[in-house]
Design a protein around this motif. Structure first.
Motif, PDB file in Angstrom:
ATOM      1  N   SER A 106       1.759  11.091   6.696  1.00  0.00           N
ATOM      2  CA  SER A 106       1.973  10.808   8.114  1.00  0.00           C
ATOM      3  C   SER A 106       1.896   9.303   8.374  1.00  0.00           C
ATOM      4  O   SER A 106       1.002   8.624   7.867  1.00  0.00           O
ATOM      5  CB  SER A 106       0.923  11.516   8.951  1.00  0.00           C
ATOM      6  OG  SER A 106       1.035  11.077  10.282  1.00  0.00           O
ATOM      7  N   LEU A 107       2.830   8.793   9.186  1.00  0.00           N
ATOM      8  CA  LEU A 107       2.851   7.350   9.474  1.00  0.00           C
ATOM      9  C   LEU A 107       1.741   6.947  10.428  1.00  0.00           C
ATOM     10  O   LEU A 107       1.279   5.814  10.395  1.00  0.00           O
ATOM     11  CB  LEU A 107       4.192   6.955  10.087  1.00  0.00           C
ATOM     12  CG  LEU A 107       5.442   7.190   9.251  1.00  0.00           C
ATOM     13  CD1 LEU A 107       6.646   6.568   9.926  1.00  0.00           C
ATOM     14  CD2 LEU A 107       5.270   6.619   7.852  1.00  0.00           C
ATOM     15  N   ALA A 108       1.319   7.884  11.304  1.00  0.00           N
ATOM     16  CA  ALA A 108       0.383   7.482  12.350  1.00  0.00           C
ATOM     17  C   ALA A 108      -0.847   8.353  12.458  1.00  0.00           C
ATOM     18  O   ALA A 108      -1.865   7.921  12.990  1.00  0.00           O
ATOM     19  CB  ALA A 108       1.120   7.472  13.694  1.00  0.00           C
TER      20      ALA A 108
ATOM     21  N   ALA B  54      -5.878   3.032   1.533  1.00  0.00           N
ATOM     22  CA  ALA B  54      -5.130   3.000   2.798  1.00  0.00           C
ATOM     23  C   ALA B  54      -5.328   1.623   3.413  1.00  0.00           C
ATOM     24  O   ALA B  54      -6.205   0.872   2.973  1.00  0.00           O
ATOM     25  CB  ALA B  54      -5.647   4.060   3.758  1.00  0.00           C
ATOM     26  N   ASN B  55      -4.504   1.330   4.418  1.00  0.00           N
ATOM     27  CA  ASN B  55      -4.691   0.066   5.126  1.00  0.00           C
ATOM     28  C   ASN B  55      -3.986   0.183   6.479  1.00  0.00           C
ATOM     29  O   ASN B  55      -2.935   0.822   6.535  1.00  0.00           O
ATOM     30  CB  ASN B  55      -4.074  -1.090   4.319  1.00  0.00           C
ATOM     31  CG  ASN B  55      -4.550  -2.450   4.797  1.00  0.00           C
ATOM     32  OD1 ASN B  55      -5.738  -2.760   4.705  1.00  0.00           O
ATOM     33  ND2 ASN B  55      -3.644  -3.236   5.333  1.00  0.00           N
ATOM     34  N   PRO B  56      -4.562  -0.411   7.532  1.00  0.00           N
ATOM     35  CA  PRO B  56      -3.862  -0.328   8.826  1.00  0.00           C
ATOM     36  C   PRO B  56      -2.414  -0.826   8.709  1.00  0.00           C
ATOM     37  O   PRO B  56      -1.532  -0.331   9.404  1.00  0.00           O
ATOM     38  CB  PRO B  56      -4.685  -1.246   9.730  1.00  0.00           C
ATOM     39  CG  PRO B  56      -6.042  -1.316   9.080  1.00  0.00           C
ATOM     40  CD  PRO B  56      -5.845  -1.113   7.613  1.00  0.00           C
ATOM     41  N   ASP B  57      -2.166  -1.778   7.833  1.00  0.00           N
ATOM     42  CA  ASP B  57      -0.789  -2.236   7.590  1.00  0.00           C
ATOM     43  C   ASP B  57      -0.328  -1.696   6.232  1.00  0.00           C
ATOM     44  O   ASP B  57      -0.728  -2.212   5.189  1.00  0.00           O
ATOM     45  CB  ASP B  57      -0.744  -3.770   7.593  1.00  0.00           C
ATOM     46  CG  ASP B  57       0.638  -4.293   7.210  1.00  0.00           C
ATOM     47  OD1 ASP B  57       1.587  -3.482   7.122  1.00  0.00           O
ATOM     48  OD2 ASP B  57       0.759  -5.519   6.982  1.00  0.00           O
TER      49      ASP B  57
ATOM     50  N   SER C 145      -1.838   7.340   3.084  1.00  0.00           N
ATOM     51  CA  SER C 145      -2.976   7.118   2.186  1.00  0.00           C
ATOM     52  C   SER C 145      -2.904   7.997   0.947  1.00  0.00           C
ATOM     53  O   SER C 145      -2.268   9.053   0.944  1.00  0.00           O
ATOM     54  CB  SER C 145      -4.290   7.399   2.921  1.00  0.00           C
ATOM     55  OG  SER C 145      -4.353   8.763   3.293  1.00  0.00           O
ATOM     56  N   TRP C 146      -3.617   7.545  -0.069  1.00  0.00           N
ATOM     57  CA  TRP C 146      -3.819   8.306  -1.309  1.00  0.00           C
ATOM     58  C   TRP C 146      -5.311   8.485  -1.489  1.00  0.00           C
ATOM     59  O   TRP C 146      -6.089   7.537  -1.288  1.00  0.00           O
ATOM     60  CB  TRP C 146      -3.236   7.532  -2.490  1.00  0.00           C
ATOM     61  CG  TRP C 146      -3.510   8.171  -3.828  1.00  0.00           C
ATOM     62  CD1 TRP C 146      -2.726   9.086  -4.460  1.00  0.00           C
ATOM     63  CD2 TRP C 146      -4.640   7.931  -4.688  1.00  0.00           C
ATOM     64  NE1 TRP C 146      -3.308   9.445  -5.665  1.00  0.00           N
ATOM     65  CE2 TRP C 146      -4.475   8.759  -5.825  1.00  0.00           C
ATOM     66  CE3 TRP C 146      -5.774   7.132  -4.608  1.00  0.00           C
ATOM     67  CZ2 TRP C 146      -5.398   8.785  -6.875  1.00  0.00           C
ATOM     68  CZ3 TRP C 146      -6.708   7.157  -5.643  1.00  0.00           C
ATOM     69  CH2 TRP C 146      -6.505   7.980  -6.776  1.00  0.00           C
ATOM     70  N   THR C 147      -5.716   9.701  -1.877  1.00  0.00           N
ATOM     71  CA  THR C 147      -7.154   9.997  -2.007  1.00  0.00           C
ATOM     72  C   THR C 147      -7.435  10.779  -3.284  1.00  0.00           C
ATOM     73  O   THR C 147      -6.627  11.630  -3.683  1.00  0.00           O
ATOM     74  CB  THR C 147      -7.634  10.820  -0.781  1.00  0.00           C
ATOM     75  OG1 THR C 147      -7.552   9.982   0.375  1.00  0.00           O
ATOM     76  CG2 THR C 147      -9.071  11.303  -0.948  1.00  0.00           C
ATOM     77  N   MET C 148      -8.581  10.483  -3.881  1.00  0.00           N
ATOM     78  CA  MET C 148      -9.079  11.293  -4.998  1.00  0.00           C
ATOM     79  C   MET C 148     -10.447  11.837  -4.611  1.00  0.00           C
ATOM     80  O   MET C 148     -11.342  11.084  -4.221  1.00  0.00           O
ATOM     81  CB  MET C 148      -9.224  10.424  -6.249  1.00  0.00           C
ATOM     82  CG  MET C 148      -9.869  11.177  -7.395  1.00  0.00           C
ATOM     83  SD  MET C 148     -10.125  10.133  -8.852  1.00  0.00           S
ATOM     84  CE  MET C 148     -11.469   9.083  -8.305  1.00  0.00           C
ATOM     85  N   VAL C 149     -10.599  13.177  -4.697  1.00  0.00           N
ATOM     86  CA  VAL C 149     -11.889  13.822  -4.441  1.00  0.00           C
ATOM     87  C   VAL C 149     -12.394  14.338  -5.775  1.00  0.00           C
ATOM     88  O   VAL C 149     -11.722  15.118  -6.445  1.00  0.00           O
ATOM     89  CB  VAL C 149     -11.721  15.018  -3.474  1.00  0.00           C
ATOM     90  CG1 VAL C 149     -13.065  15.706  -3.247  1.00  0.00           C
ATOM     91  CG2 VAL C 149     -11.106  14.574  -2.160  1.00  0.00           C
ATOM     92  N   ARG C 150     -13.587  13.906  -6.158  1.00  0.00           N
ATOM     93  CA  ARG C 150     -14.184  14.418  -7.408  1.00  0.00           C
ATOM     94  C   ARG C 150     -15.347  15.339  -7.067  1.00  0.00           C
ATOM     95  O   ARG C 150     -16.234  14.971  -6.294  1.00  0.00           O
ATOM     96  CB  ARG C 150     -14.656  13.263  -8.286  1.00  0.00           C
ATOM     97  CG  ARG C 150     -13.494  12.478  -8.887  1.00  0.00           C
ATOM     98  CD  ARG C 150     -14.004  11.272  -9.630  1.00  0.00           C
ATOM     99  NE  ARG C 150     -14.942  11.637 -10.661  1.00  0.00           N
ATOM    100  CZ  ARG C 150     -16.045  10.956 -10.974  1.00  0.00           C
ATOM    101  NH1 ARG C 150     -16.347   9.846 -10.331  1.00  0.00           N
ATOM    102  NH2 ARG C 150     -16.836  11.358 -11.939  1.00  0.00           N
TER     103      ARG C 150
ATOM    104  N   VAL D 229       0.835  -1.209   0.000  1.00  0.00           N
ATOM    105  CA  VAL D 229       0.000   0.000   0.000  1.00  0.00           C
ATOM    106  C   VAL D 229       0.871   1.262   0.000  1.00  0.00           C
ATOM    107  O   VAL D 229       0.596   2.226  -0.720  1.00  0.00           O
ATOM    108  CB  VAL D 229      -0.956  -0.029   1.215  1.00  0.00           C
ATOM    109  CG1 VAL D 229      -1.662   1.305   1.404  1.00  0.00           C
ATOM    110  CG2 VAL D 229      -1.984  -1.150   1.039  1.00  0.00           C
ATOM    111  N   ALA D 230       1.932   1.256   0.802  1.00  0.00           N
ATOM    112  CA  ALA D 230       2.816   2.441   0.844  1.00  0.00           C
ATOM    113  C   ALA D 230       3.397   2.712  -0.544  1.00  0.00           C
ATOM    114  O   ALA D 230       3.512   3.874  -0.961  1.00  0.00           O
ATOM    115  CB  ALA D 230       3.927   2.229   1.863  1.00  0.00           C
ATOM    116  N   ASP D 231       3.771   1.658  -1.259  1.00  0.00           N
ATOM    117  CA  ASP D 231       4.307   1.836  -2.623  1.00  0.00           C
ATOM    118  C   ASP D 231       3.263   2.520  -3.518  1.00  0.00           C
ATOM    119  O   ASP D 231       3.598   3.384  -4.330  1.00  0.00           O
ATOM    120  CB  ASP D 231       4.675   0.479  -3.244  1.00  0.00           C
ATOM    121  CG  ASP D 231       5.757  -0.251  -2.459  1.00  0.00           C
ATOM    122  OD1 ASP D 231       6.607   0.416  -1.852  1.00  0.00           O
ATOM    123  OD2 ASP D 231       5.739  -1.501  -2.459  1.00  0.00           O
TER     124      ASP D 231
END
Ligand code: AHR
Length: 512
Positions: free
Chosen positions: A428-430, A458-461, A499-504, A323-325
């Motif tokens: 942010s990591l946390a 995103a994912n908790p891990d 996380s990565w987010t897209m807002v439309r 997920v981070a990648d």
């Protein structure tokens, strides 16, 4: 809880969204071509042996251009080996990847695949072991209608119409000591200038890319670009940049900030190109083709086959992304988009199996890596103009880049339809970060603005990965935190850590 604000204003236009930002790369390397795009025994294969399921996912990914056939491979390549009857083509040693190249797929097959996948081909010529003449021969084979040796040969091989390739790379990573035929900047600059000048004699409409640095960490970075452009400025349109990022020493914080490096890299190449422009008194600008970029764990995956073997299509560079990648890939696209005024083409390296968003089993299943999703959604919804955003964000400390913005973002706006898309990451990591999008510049103080969709990956891990058995659990999902009062000029959304987010959004259309 972190908070950040993003002001989006249609007046902050950088440039039109360029479809070529969403290019990719197919190299004769590992399983990218053989058992990747080409797998004649596969149930979805066409008469040429190309997998239909790969074509389908290439389209879903929203790929615009595909660079071919390398990469390091091109610097030892004899393109004439891979034309004509397949059973008469010679197998050759591929020194770059210590493999055997069967030459089953060559330029004509690739062009047929490109047409099928709906992508623009971008060819590279060999300036490692070869030179001006072989580049001219290939160009004649591809772009001349008929009545000459090479164009008639193409027709004899079954392709009547020219391939009409517009974009050409003048070699690959010629600054790298690993490159076959590695050159000094002066040597390469002269050869590239002469090759470009002669290629333009055949086809003046070509768009030509000179090799820039293979990384901003190269000891020759900067001086390489200055010397190469001093030699080639009037003959080329673009200079290349290549960058691969990966997490080292468990330093996720720095890895998540990789786009900081990409931003600086682009700005340094622009400054160098403009300095040559000023020194030589040119009016045109040289722009950037960022024609290799991605996450690549260079030390973790084999990049050569076992010693003393020369296999066909070995498993090489088959990175398995988490997920981070994917967040980093999404952020690198944000960087490329915000520099769209000068980055006029880019290629995610590579497309299938080799450091790729699409993975295949030979003869079997196909699946999407985590990195597939931010790319596909950005390619699909980045439409109209790229907007620079005004961002107020907290910072965090990283070992590699010092104080670094927690949030990074870019927006696009299509005035004709009123479609706005905001692409953002929380590094942010946390900590989650609440982002307030200030949209008062649209309509009357934001009136008429509607939220269409908010998707977050995103994912908790952050190290969780998609697999061949499950590539649907780690995908962007609707973000339920979004708040927008009807008629209000602020849209609030919470971005989870890493996380990565897209807002439309839909805003009132303004163009006729
Ligand atoms: O994309 C993999 C390799 O990375 C390419 O062949 C080369 O150009 C770069 O070093």
């Amino acid at each position: 809880m972190n908070t950040a604000t993003i002001v989006i204003d249609p007046a902050f236009s950088v440039s039109p969204v360029r479809r070529r930002t969403f290019g990719s790369f197919v190299e004769h390397l590992g399983r990218c071509v053989y058992t990747g795009i080409h797998d004649p025994g596969h149930p979805t294969a066409d008469a040429d042996g190309f997998r239909g399921d790969v074509v389908e996912l290439t389209r879903e990914l929203g790929i615009s251009t595909v660079r071919y056939p390398g990469g390091n491979f091109v610097s030892g390549y004899r393109w004439e080996d891979a034309i004509g009857p397949v059973d008469q083509r010679p197998a050759r040693l591929d020194l770059a990847w210590h493999s055997t190249e069967p030459n089953t797929v060559g330029v004509d097959e690739f062009m047929r695949w490109a047409a099928k996948a709906g992508v623009e081909p971008m060819m590279a010529v060999n300036l490692g072991t070869r030179g001006v003449q072989e580049a001219l021969d290939l160009l004649e084979y591809c772009n001349v209608e008929s009545g000459t040796y090479w164009s008639d040969l193409r027709r004899a091989h079954g392709t009547e119409k020219p391939h009409a390739v517009r974009m050409w790379c003048l070699g690959n990573e010629m600054d790298g000591p690993w490159q076959i035929g590695h050159k000094t900047a002066q040597e390469y600059g002269r050869l590239a200038a002469e090759t470009a000048r002669a290629m333009r004699m055949i086809d003046p409409g070509l768009e030509l890319v000179a090799c820039g640095s293979s990384s901003s960490a190269m000891p020759t970075f900067g001086s390489w670009e200055a010397t190469v452009l001093a030699e080639t400025y009037e003959h080329v349109d673009l200079i290349s940049a290549h960058a691969y990022y990966y997490e080292t020493d468990g330093d996720l914080a720095s890895f998540l900030a990789s786009a900081v490096n990409m931003d600086r890299f682009i700005e340094d190449v622009v400054a160098t190109a403009d300095a040559v422009r000023a020194a030589q008194g040119h009016t045109k600008r040289i722009n950037i083709s960022f024609d290799e970029w991605n996450v690549w764990y260079q030390e973790a995956t084999p990049s050569v086959p076992p010693k003393d073997t020369w296999p066909v299509a070995p498993v090489l560079l088959e990175d398995h992304y988490n997920v981070a990648d994917a967040v980093v890939v999404g952020n690198l696209l944000i960087s490329l988009l915000r520099h769209s005024d000068r980055v006029q083409a880019a290629s995610l390296a590579q497309l299938v199996n080799v450091i790729a968003p699409i993975m295949t089993e030979p003869g079997g299943r196909i699946w999407r890596q985590t990195t597939f999703h931010p790319f596909a959604l950005t390619s699909r919804y980045a439409v109209g103009e790229v907007l620079r955003v005004e961002l107020a964000t907290p910072t965090y400390e990283t070992t590699r880049y010092g104080q670094t913005p927690v949030v990074d973002a870019v927006a696009t706006h299509d005035a004709a339809t009123g479609a706005v898309a905001v692409f953002a990451v929380n590094r942010s990591l946390a900590e989650p970060t609440v982002v307030e999008l200030d949209v008062r510049a649209f309509g009357a103080q934001g009136e008429g603005v509607e939220v269409v969709e908010v998707l977050t990956l995103a994912n908790p891990d952050p190290y969780a990965r998609a697999t061949v058995d499950d590539d649907t659990s780690l995908v962007p999902v609707p973000n339920a935190s979004v708040e927008h009062a009807a008629g209000g000029h602020t849209v609030r959304v919470e971005l989870p850590p890493v996380s990565w987010t897209m807002v439309r959004l839909a805003v009132p259309p303004t163009a006729g």
